[in-house]
Design a protein around this motif. Structure first.
Motif, PDB file in Angstrom:
ATOM      1  N   GLU A  83       0.033  -2.326  -6.375  1.00 38.16           N
ATOM      2  CA  GLU A  83      -1.425  -2.156  -6.446  1.00 38.16           C
ATOM      3  C   GLU A  83      -2.108  -3.520  -6.557  1.00 38.16           C
ATOM      4  N   PRO A  84      -3.232  -3.705  -5.862  1.00 36.90           N
ATOM      5  CA  PRO A  84      -3.951  -4.982  -5.958  1.00 36.90           C
ATOM      6  C   PRO A  84      -4.494  -5.194  -7.380  1.00 36.90           C
ATOM      7  N   ILE A  85      -4.501  -6.448  -7.790  1.00 37.81           N
ATOM      8  CA  ILE A  85      -4.947  -6.791  -9.137  1.00 37.81           C
ATOM      9  C   ILE A  85      -6.463  -6.918  -9.199  1.00 37.81           C
ATOM     10  N   THR A  86      -7.053  -7.501  -8.185  1.00 40.64           N
ATOM     11  CA  THR A  86      -8.497  -7.745  -8.193  1.00 40.64           C
ATOM     12  C   THR A  86      -9.135  -7.152  -6.948  1.00 40.64           C
ATOM     13  N   GLU A  87     -10.447  -7.085  -6.961  1.00 39.88           N
ATOM     14  CA  GLU A  87     -11.197  -6.599  -5.802  1.00 39.88           C
ATOM     15  C   GLU A  87     -11.006  -7.548  -4.614  1.00 39.88           C
ATOM     16  N   VAL A  88     -10.942  -8.844  -4.899  1.00 41.11           N
ATOM     17  CA  VAL A  88     -10.737  -9.840  -3.833  1.00 41.11           C
ATOM     18  C   VAL A  88      -9.367  -9.622  -3.189  1.00 41.11           C
ATOM     19  N   GLU A  89      -8.349  -9.414  -4.017  1.00 36.15           N
ATOM     20  CA  GLU A  89      -7.009  -9.175  -3.484  1.00 36.15           C
ATOM     21  C   GLU A  89      -6.991  -7.895  -2.639  1.00 36.15           C
ATOM     22  N   ALA A  90      -7.670  -6.865  -3.088  1.00 32.46           N
ATOM     23  CA  ALA A  90      -7.741  -5.616  -2.326  1.00 32.46           C
ATOM     24  C   ALA A  90      -8.392  -5.853  -0.965  1.00 32.46           C
ATOM     25  N   GLY A  91      -9.465  -6.633  -0.929  1.00 33.11           N
ATOM     26  CA  GLY A  91     -10.135  -6.950   0.333  1.00 33.11           C
ATOM     27  C   GLY A  91      -9.251  -7.751   1.268  1.00 33.11           C
ATOM     28  N   LEU A  92      -8.534  -8.732   0.714  1.00 40.17           N
ATOM     29  CA  LEU A  92      -7.629  -9.540   1.541  1.00 40.17           C
ATOM     30  C   LEU A  92      -6.501  -8.691   2.120  1.00 40.17           C
ATOM     31  N   ARG A  93      -6.026  -7.726   1.363  1.00 41.80           N
ATOM     32  CA  ARG A  93      -4.966  -6.847   1.870  1.00 41.80           C
ATOM     33  C   ARG A  93      -5.450  -6.009   3.046  1.00 41.80           C
TER      34      ARG A  93
END
Length: 119
Positions: free
Chosen positions: A18-28
């Motif tokens: 699971e992504p840790i941050t919103e930024v990481e989720a967007g990059l994924r």
């Protein structure tokens, strides 16, 4: 082939933590779309290759490093030692091609990124 690729990519993407941050989720999301686009491009290239000059070929190696830093294979020297250059890097794919006179080898370099600028 394309459906097999799609299943493989989706399985790989679902295996990620699971992504840790919103930024990481967007990059994924961005990386996932790039992976899908590159995969589709690869399938198109492979099907065209198999239908034409690659119909009698067999893939024997992928991602083969060469050159001084690789320790595996020498670099490709072009020109005289004093003014020439030595190419090094990674070969994307090597195919063996059966011919009546014997085997030939074809070195393939996939292009998936942008070309360098003129500067």
């Amino acid at each position: 082939l394309e459906s097999e690729l799609t299943r493989t990519i989706e399985r790989l993407l679902s295996d990620e933590r699971e992504p840790i941050t919103e930024v990481e989720a967007g990059l994924r999301v961005i990386q996932a779309e790039r992976l899908r686009r590159t995969g589709r491009q690869y399938v198109r290239q492979l099907l065209l290759y198999r239908a034409d000059i690659g119909r009698d070929s067999e893939c024997v190696a992928c991602e083969v490093p060469f050159g001084p830093a690789s320790g595996a294979a020498p670099g490709l020297e072009i020109g005289p030692p004093e003014t020439g250059l030595c190419l090094h890097g990674k070969i994307d794919r090597i195919d063996r091609v059966a011919r009546p006179e014997g085997f030939l080898f074809r070195v393939i370099d996939y292009k998936s990124g942008a070309l360098p600028s003129r500067s």
